[in-house]
Each structure stands twice: as structure tokens, then as C-alpha cells.
Design an enzyme around this catalytic site. Structure first.
Site, PDB file in Angstrom:
ATOM      1  N   ARG A  39       0.839  -1.196   0.000  1.00 31.99           N
ATOM      2  CA  ARG A  39       0.000   0.000   0.000  1.00 31.99           C
ATOM      3  C   ARG A  39       0.874   1.246   0.000  1.00 31.99           C
ATOM      4  O   ARG A  39       2.060   1.181   0.278  1.00 31.99           O
ATOM      5  CB  ARG A  39      -0.929  -0.004   1.211  1.00 31.99           C
ATOM      6  CG  ARG A  39      -0.194   0.130   2.521  1.00 31.99           C
ATOM      7  CD  ARG A  39      -1.163   0.160   3.691  1.00 31.99           C
ATOM      8  NE  ARG A  39      -1.698  -1.143   4.015  1.00 31.99           N
ATOM      9  CZ  ARG A  39      -2.567  -1.373   4.986  1.00 31.99           C
ATOM     10  NH1 ARG A  39      -3.021  -0.366   5.703  1.00 31.99           N
ATOM     11  NH2 ARG A  39      -2.986  -2.592   5.222  1.00 31.99           N
ATOM     12  N   GLY A  40       0.222   2.365  -0.304  1.00 34.45           N
ATOM     13  CA  GLY A  40       0.949   3.625  -0.427  1.00 34.45           C
ATOM     14  C   GLY A  40       1.370   3.815  -1.870  1.00 34.45           C
ATOM     15  O   GLY A  40       1.992   2.931  -2.471  1.00 34.45           O
ATOM     16  N   ALA A  41       1.018   4.957  -2.450  1.00 33.96           N
ATOM     17  CA  ALA A  41       1.225   5.167  -3.888  1.00 33.96           C
ATOM     18  C   ALA A  41       2.680   4.996  -4.307  1.00 33.96           C
ATOM     19  O   ALA A  41       2.971   4.413  -5.355  1.00 33.96           O
ATOM     20  CB  ALA A  41       0.726   6.551  -4.290  1.00 33.96           C
ATOM     21  N   GLY A  42       3.613   5.511  -3.500  1.00 38.37           N
ATOM     22  CA  GLY A  42       5.026   5.395  -3.854  1.00 38.37           C
ATOM     23  C   GLY A  42       5.498   3.955  -3.833  1.00 38.37           C
ATOM     24  O   GLY A  42       6.192   3.490  -4.747  1.00 38.37           O
ATOM     25  N   ARG A  87      -5.170  -1.351  -8.991  1.00 41.96           N
ATOM     26  CA  ARG A  87      -5.622  -0.197  -8.201  1.00 41.96           C
ATOM     27  C   ARG A  87      -5.914   0.945  -9.170  1.00 41.96           C
ATOM     28  O   ARG A  87      -4.998   1.621  -9.623  1.00 41.96           O
ATOM     29  CB  ARG A  87      -4.566   0.233  -7.174  1.00 41.96           C
ATOM     30  CG  ARG A  87      -4.224  -0.790  -6.115  1.00 41.96           C
ATOM     31  CD  ARG A  87      -5.385  -1.122  -5.195  1.00 41.96           C
ATOM     32  NE  ARG A  87      -5.935   0.036  -4.508  1.00 41.96           N
ATOM     33  CZ  ARG A  87      -5.444   0.531  -3.375  1.00 41.96           C
ATOM     34  NH1 ARG A  87      -4.385  -0.027  -2.812  1.00 41.96           N
ATOM     35  NH2 ARG A  87      -6.024   1.564  -2.796  1.00 41.96           N
ATOM     36  N   CYS A 100      -3.893   9.349   7.108  1.00 43.71           N
ATOM     37  CA  CYS A 100      -3.444   8.160   6.393  1.00 43.71           C
ATOM     38  C   CYS A 100      -1.972   7.884   6.684  1.00 43.71           C
ATOM     39  O   CYS A 100      -1.389   8.433   7.623  1.00 43.71           O
ATOM     40  CB  CYS A 100      -3.734   8.244   4.900  1.00 43.71           C
ATOM     41  SG  CYS A 100      -3.791   6.593   4.134  1.00 43.71           S
ATOM     42  N   ASP A 149      -2.497  10.305  -3.636  1.00 43.07           N
ATOM     43  CA  ASP A 149      -2.374   9.252  -4.644  1.00 43.07           C
ATOM     44  C   ASP A 149      -2.387   9.824  -6.050  1.00 43.07           C
ATOM     45  O   ASP A 149      -1.932   9.170  -6.983  1.00 43.07           O
ATOM     46  CB  ASP A 149      -3.505   8.229  -4.480  1.00 43.07           C
ATOM     47  CG  ASP A 149      -3.262   7.285  -3.319  1.00 43.07           C
ATOM     48  OD1 ASP A 149      -2.928   6.119  -3.575  1.00 43.07           O
ATOM     49  OD2 ASP A 149      -3.373   7.716  -2.164  1.00 43.07           O
ATOM     50  N   ASN A 174      -6.830  11.687  -2.432  1.00 39.75           N
ATOM     51  CA  ASN A 174      -6.147  11.046  -1.302  1.00 39.75           C
ATOM     52  C   ASN A 174      -7.145  10.212  -0.512  1.00 39.75           C
ATOM     53  O   ASN A 174      -8.328  10.148  -0.842  1.00 39.75           O
ATOM     54  CB  ASN A 174      -5.489  12.110  -0.415  1.00 39.75           C
ATOM     55  CG  ASN A 174      -4.471  11.509   0.548  1.00 39.75           C
ATOM     56  OD1 ASN A 174      -3.620  10.703   0.145  1.00 39.75           O
ATOM     57  ND2 ASN A 174      -4.528  11.884   1.803  1.00 39.75           N
ATOM     58  N   LYS A 175      -6.667   9.567   0.527  1.00 38.80           N
ATOM     59  CA  LYS A 175      -7.478   8.677   1.345  1.00 38.80           C
ATOM     60  C   LYS A 175      -8.799   9.327   1.749  1.00 38.80           C
ATOM     61  O   LYS A 175      -8.849  10.506   2.054  1.00 38.80           O
ATOM     62  CB  LYS A 175      -6.683   8.272   2.596  1.00 38.80           C
ATOM     63  CG  LYS A 175      -7.405   7.317   3.515  1.00 38.80           C
ATOM     64  CD  LYS A 175      -7.791   6.016   2.822  1.00 38.80           C
ATOM     65  CE  LYS A 175      -6.606   5.252   2.284  1.00 38.80           C
ATOM     66  NZ  LYS A 175      -6.961   4.036   1.546  1.00 38.80           N
ATOM     67  N   LYS A 178       3.175  11.240  -9.201  1.00 40.39           N
ATOM     68  CA  LYS A 178       1.793  11.139  -8.736  1.00 40.39           C
ATOM     69  C   LYS A 178       0.887  12.161  -9.416  1.00 40.39           C
ATOM     70  O   LYS A 178      -0.309  12.199  -9.150  1.00 40.39           O
ATOM     71  CB  LYS A 178       1.735  11.318  -7.214  1.00 40.39           C
ATOM     72  CG  LYS A 178       2.348  10.147  -6.457  1.00 40.39           C
ATOM     73  CD  LYS A 178       2.282  10.367  -4.960  1.00 40.39           C
ATOM     74  CE  LYS A 178       2.937   9.217  -4.210  1.00 40.39           C
ATOM     75  NZ  LYS A 178       2.995   9.469  -2.745  1.00 40.39           N
TER      76      LYS A 178
END
Length: 314
Positions: free
Chosen positions: A18-21, A61, A127, A196, A206-207, A232
Site C-alpha cells: 500500500r501507499g502510492a510510492g 488499483r 493516512c 495518490d 487522497n485517502k 503522482k
């Protein structure tokens, strides 16, 4: 035994990764491993298989723009006129370069973002963003006396990961339920969040819950800083494409047993929301800090997309 590609796709889909990066880096590593595992001598067949691998990753995703940007960066250089060895070497080189630049970006953003956090500030974060937390950690490393409010981030409780990191760093941290953000906003000097995706007009995806926090901050005249690697930013929003907001399984919110006895209840579980640019004061990237209305410059100057690229995924 599952291939690295299949295993990575499964873990991204299930949010084990998880986490965009991190999603972007793991996807790029999977593409590199897949390229190294293919023994095709025919360049056309090799390219077809690599593009199929990219599609597998892209399907996991739909909201995380870092994923198509990363896939585009690694696979866009494939040339059918080259032999397979040259194409494979190009993919491996671009993948290694992307991972190195991504990790470097986290450090640079932390350094730039920390300058915007003053000694004595109270920070609120939402987040579990590596780059947002990196800004807070760097400010603490610089000796600034800061205090943090961290949300729980329902329904998957990513805030637990955030408070562990902050606790281990020795930062005074308050753990709050998501709905308490407005209540505590009067005590907050700056909101620091990740994202994200960043659209061409500077809005951020974002979240879920981020837009409510930004609205509360706007009302309270509290600064909002977004930490975002350049990959991003969402190139296709230049042509009006909307970012798809992913909805997660209802079991994250209600257990199947409870859902079964409530047939008239539909669970809506969006994973992200969109925060308008007017609620954001600054976006910090590894290339520097910009106001949200200058987001198009990142897309134009740093991502390397051309108008002709918008009708394809990579």
C-alpha cells in the site's frame, strides 16, 4: 510457485502493498523481474508480453496514478526494431533508475517539506503517507519541537502504522478518530498529507476523509501542505479525463454475518476522495514547492508525456 508479477499484483490488489510510492516501486520491480524471466527471442512477442504484464498491474488499483505513470516510464521506451536483449536491457535500466529516483524523491520532499514546519508547530496528518511522514520526521530530526495529531483512518486503520513510526521516532503524538479532526483543528498549525494523484488543476486525490479535513482546515485558516512525488501527477487530466475513485469491498466495513441479516443496507466504501485546489496551500515535490494552480508544470516539464501519448496506457 507464483511469478513475481502475479504475486506483486495480488499484494497490490489486496493492499498488502500500500501507499502510492511503494505501489509504484514494487510494480516497477515486478516489470523488471518479468522482463528478466522471459526467454523470447522474437522482439514483437517480448513486447506483447511486457505490455500484458503492464495491463495486469494497471488493473490492480484504478486510482493510484503513480502506477500508470511508473508503468509508462518503464515500458514506453520499447522499440520493436531493437533486438530482445536491447529491449530487456532498456526496461531493466529504466526500472532501476525509477526506483532510485523514487527513493531519492522521498528524502528530498522530506527536506523541502520540513522547512514549512516551524519550531513549536502542531501538525495533523491523515493516512500513512511515506512522504508526508518524511516531512514530519525531518522536522523532528532538525530539532524542532513538534506535536502530531494522527487520525485512525477507517476502515483499514492505516493510522496505526503512522503512530508506530512517529512513536518510534520519539515524536509526541495524539491518536484521534477520523471524525474528531474538526474538533482538534483549532489546535493545529499545519496539515501535512500525501496524495495518490494530483490533477492538472491542483486538486488532489487522497485517502477518504482528506477532503473533510481540508475543509475544516480551510474554515479554521490552518495551512494544508501536500507532499507528492512528481510521478503522482495525473497527465491524462490535461485532456479532461476524470480519475476513477476506487470502492473497496463491503466486508471492510460490515462483517458478512451482519450484512447478511440487513438485506436493505448497501455499504458504500470509497477508498479516496477529491480535495479541491482552493483548500490546499502548497504542494511539495522533489523538484520544489509549488502552489496547486501550477500543477500543470509538473505534468508538462517533468513527466515526459506528449499529446499523442494520451490515447494509450503506455
Amino acid at each position: 510457485m507464483k511469478s513475481v508479477l502475479a504475486e506483486t499484483a495480488g499484494k497490490i490488489r489486496s493492499m498488502e502493498i500500500r501507499g502510492a510510492g511503494k505501489i509504484a516501486r514494487e510494480a516497477v520491480f515486478a516489470l523488471k523481474s518479468h522482463a528478466e524471466s522471459l526467454d523470447d527471442q522474437n522482439s514483437s512477442a517480448f513486447i506483447t508480453k511486457m505490455r500484458s504484464a503492464g495491463e495486469v498491474l494497471l488493473s490492480t488499483r484504478p486510482t493510484a496514478v503513480s502506477l500508470p505513470n511508473a508503468v509508462n516510464i518503464v515500458l514506453s521506451g520499447m522499440n520493436g526494431e531493437d533486438d530482445t536483449g536491447e529491449i530487456r536491457a532498456g526496461i531493466v535500466s529504466r526500472a532501476d533508475d525509477f526506483i532510485e529516483r523514487s527513493n531519492s524523491a522521498v528524502r528530498k520532499i522530506g527536506e523541502i517539506g520540513a522547512r514549512r514546519i516551524s519550531d513549536g508547530d502542531t501538525v495533523l496528518t491523515h493516512c500513512n503517507s511515506q512522504v508526508a511522514i518524511g516531512c514530519i520526521l525531518e522536522a523532528h530530526r532538525q530539532g524542532k519541537d513538534i506535536e502530531v495529531f494522527a487520525t485512525e483512518v477507517r476502515p483499514r486503520n492505516q493510522g496505526l502504522l503512522t503512530i508506530k513510526t512517529l512513536n518510534d521516532a520519539g515524536i509526541k503524538t495524539n491518536f484521534i478518530v477520523d471524525s474528531a479532526a474538526r474538533y482538534f483543528m483549532k489546535n493545529v498549525d499545519i496539515v501535512v498529507i500525501g496524495t495518490d494523484a494530483v490533477t492538472v488543476n491542483g486538486s488532489v486525490v487522497n485517502k477518504i476523509g482528506t477532503s473533510q479535513i481540508a475543509l475544516a482546515a480551510h474554515e479554521a485558516r490552518t495551512r494544508v501542505m501536500v507532499a507528492a512525488e512528481t510521478y503522482k501527477f495525473a497527465p491524462k487530466t490535461l485532456t479532461g479525463e476524470l480519475i476513477k475513485i476506487e470502492e473497496r469491498d463491503n466486508s471492510e466495513v460490515l462483517s458478512p454475518e451482519i450484512a447478511e441479516i440487513m438485506p436493505n443496507v448497501t455499504v458504500r466504501n470509497p477508498a479516496f476522495d477529491i480535495t479541491p485546489a482552493e483548500y490546499i496551500d502548497l504542494i511539495v515535490t522533489e523538484e520544489g514547492a509549488i502552489p496547486p494552480e501550477m500543477a500543470y508544470i509538473i505534468i508538462k516539464d517533468y513527466l515526459g508525456w506528449k499529446i499523442g501519448d494520451f490515447d494509450r496506457d503506455f
